[in-house]
Design a protein around this motif. Structure first.
Motif, short mmCIF file in Angstrom:
data_model
loop_
_atom_site.label_atom_id
_atom_site.label_comp_id
_atom_site.label_asym_id
_atom_site.label_seq_id
_atom_site.Cartn_x
_atom_site.Cartn_y
_atom_site.Cartn_z
N LEU A 1 -25.22 1.58 16.41
CA LEU A 1 -24.43 2.08 15.30
C LEU A 1 -25.04 3.35 14.71
O LEU A 1 -26.26 3.43 14.56
CB LEU A 1 -24.37 1.02 14.19
CG LEU A 1 -23.15 0.10 14.16
CD1 LEU A 1 -23.33 -0.93 13.05
CD2 LEU A 1 -21.86 0.88 13.95
N ILE A 2 -24.20 4.32 14.41
CA ILE A 2 -24.65 5.52 13.71
C ILE A 2 -24.26 5.34 12.25
O ILE A 2 -23.08 5.21 11.93
CB ILE A 2 -23.98 6.79 14.28
CG1 ILE A 2 -24.08 6.83 15.82
CG2 ILE A 2 -24.62 8.03 13.66
CD1 ILE A 2 -25.47 6.72 16.36
N GLY B 1 -17.63 9.02 21.32
CA GLY B 1 -17.82 7.69 21.89
C GLY B 1 -18.87 6.85 21.19
O GLY B 1 -19.37 5.86 21.75
N LEU B 2 -19.21 7.24 19.95
CA LEU B 2 -20.24 6.52 19.21
C LEU B 2 -19.63 5.63 18.13
O LEU B 2 -18.62 5.99 17.53
CB LEU B 2 -21.21 7.52 18.56
CG LEU B 2 -21.96 8.43 19.54
CD1 LEU B 2 -22.57 9.61 18.81
CD2 LEU B 2 -23.04 7.64 20.28
N ALA B 3 -20.23 4.49 17.91
CA ALA B 3 -19.78 3.58 16.85
C ALA B 3 -20.38 4.05 15.54
O ALA B 3 -21.59 4.28 15.45
CB ALA B 3 -20.20 2.15 17.16
N VAL B 4 -19.56 4.20 14.51
CA VAL B 4 -20.01 4.78 13.24
C VAL B 4 -19.70 3.84 12.08
O VAL B 4 -18.64 3.20 12.03
CB VAL B 4 -19.33 6.14 12.98
CG1 VAL B 4 -19.91 6.80 11.74
CG2 VAL B 4 -19.46 7.06 14.19
N CYS C 1 -29.98 -1.58 16.32
CA CYS C 1 -30.30 -0.33 17.02
C CYS C 1 -29.30 0.75 16.62
O CYS C 1 -28.16 0.46 16.28
CB CYS C 1 -30.25 -0.53 18.54
SG CYS C 1 -31.50 -1.66 19.16
N GLY C 2 -29.73 1.98 16.67
CA GLY C 2 -28.83 3.08 16.36
C GLY C 2 -29.56 4.25 15.76
O GLY C 2 -30.67 4.60 16.18
N CYS C 3 -28.96 4.83 14.73
CA CYS C 3 -29.51 6.04 14.13
C CYS C 3 -28.92 6.22 12.73
O CYS C 3 -27.76 5.87 12.50
CB CYS C 3 -29.16 7.23 15.02
SG CYS C 3 -29.59 8.84 14.35
N PHE D 1 -15.40 10.94 12.17
CA PHE D 1 -14.41 11.32 13.18
C PHE D 1 -15.09 12.02 14.36
O PHE D 1 -14.81 11.72 15.53
CB PHE D 1 -13.35 12.24 12.57
CG PHE D 1 -12.33 12.73 13.57
CD1 PHE D 1 -11.30 11.91 13.99
CD2 PHE D 1 -12.42 14.01 14.10
CE1 PHE D 1 -10.37 12.35 14.93
CE2 PHE D 1 -11.50 14.47 15.03
CZ PHE D 1 -10.47 13.63 15.45
N LEU D 2 -16.00 12.94 14.05
CA LEU D 2 -16.69 13.70 15.09
C LEU D 2 -17.50 12.79 16.01
O LEU D 2 -17.40 12.88 17.24
CB LEU D 2 -17.62 14.74 14.44
CG LEU D 2 -18.53 15.53 15.39
CD1 LEU D 2 -17.71 16.39 16.33
CD2 LEU D 2 -19.51 16.38 14.58
N LEU D 3 -18.29 11.91 15.43
CA LEU D 3 -19.16 11.04 16.22
C LEU D 3 -18.36 9.99 16.98
O LEU D 3 -18.68 9.66 18.12
CB LEU D 3 -20.20 10.37 15.31
CG LEU D 3 -21.20 11.33 14.67
CD1 LEU D 3 -22.02 10.63 13.60
CD2 LEU D 3 -22.11 11.96 15.72
N ALA D 4 -17.29 9.49 16.35
CA ALA D 4 -16.43 8.53 17.05
C ALA D 4 -15.74 9.19 18.24
O ALA D 4 -15.56 8.56 19.29
CB ALA D 4 -15.39 7.97 16.08
#
Length: 202
Positions: A5-6, A27-30, A48-50, A21-24
Motif C-alpha cells: 500500500l502507498i 498499478g499501485l494500491a493507494v 508493506c508499502g511506502c 489517481f497518479l499512483l493508481a
C-alpha cells in the motif's frame, strides 16, 4: 505490487486526489489520509508499502510523523513532499531516516520513480533479512567444535595451524571443514567466510 500500500498523507485534498489517481494509474494500491494523526490511528507496522507525506501539515508535521513511524519499529520507507521554503525541513527529515524528498510541484514521473525505488529498496531489505535468518539457522545447526573451526577459517588460518591450536589432527580439521561446508550449504570457502561476516558478532 498489489500487496503493498502507498499511504498518501497531505492536508490538501487536491494533492491527495491527484497523487492517488497518479499512483493508481501506475498499478499501485493507494490509501489517502488528510493528517498524520489520522494515518497513525490506523497504522499497522507489519504492512508493506511506502509512505508519501507532506512535510508541513497542521497538528503533526511530516518530520514528526517520520519519527513516530520509526519509533514504532516500522520498516516502511518514507518519502516527504516539500514546498520550496521547506527544503531545510526536508533535509532534516532525510537525516531522520526519510528515503527521499520531492519538491512541489513535481513531475509525475519523479514521484512514480521515487515510490518505485522505495518499494524496491524495501524488497531488497526483506530479501537480506530472509537470507540472514537462513544463514543463522544453518549456523545454529553447527556443533561447538564446528563453530571453533569456522572461526579459525574466517581468521584465515590454514588447516595445520587450526589443528595445532585446537589440539586435533589436520585430518580431523578437514572432516570438520567438509561438514561445515555441507551444513552451511557453502559452495566454496569464500562463500562460507562471506556468510559468517554477514552474521556479524555471534
Amino acid at each position: 505490487m498489489t500487496d503493498k500500500l502507498i499511504y498518501v498523507i497531505d492536508d490538501d485534498e487536491a494533492v491527495r486526489e491527484s497523487l492517488s489517481f497518479l499512483l493508481a494509474s501506475a498499478g499501485l494500491a493507494v490509501r489517502t489520509h488528510e493528517s498524520a494523526t489520522e494515518f497513525l490511528s490506523a497504522f499497522d507496522s507489519r504492512r508493506c508499502g511506502c509512505v508519501v507525506t507532506d512535510v508541513r501539515m497542521p497538528e503533526m508535521s511530516g518530520l514528526d510523523l517520520l519519527k513516530e513511524v520509526k519509533a514504532r519499529d516500522s520498516r516502511l520507507p518514507v518519502i516527504v513532499m516539500t514546498g520550496h521554503g521547506d527544503i531545510p525541513m526536508a533535509v532534516d527529515a532525510m537525516k531522520h531516516g526519510a528515503l527521499d524528498f520531492i519538491e512541489k510541484p513535481f513531475d509525475d514521473e519523479v514521484i512514480i520513480s521515487a515510490v518505485t525505488a522505495a518499494l524496491g529498496a524495501r524488497d531488497q531489505e526483506a530479501q537480506r533479512e530472509a537470507q540472514l535468518a537462513e544463514i543463522s539457522r544453518r549456523h545454529g545447526s553447527l556443533s561447538p567444535r564446528e563453530r571453533d573451526v569456522l572461526e579459525q577459517l574466517v581468521a584465515g588460518k590454514p588447516n595445520k595451524v587450526i589443528a595445532f591450536e585446537l589440539g586435533i589432527s589436520p585430518r580431523t580439521v578437514e572432516v570438520y571443514r567438509a561438514s561445515l561446508m555441507t551444513k552451511m550449504q557453502a559452495a566454496s570457502l569464500s562463500e562460507l567466510v562471506r556468510m559468517r561476516f554477514l552474521m556479524g558478532p555471534v
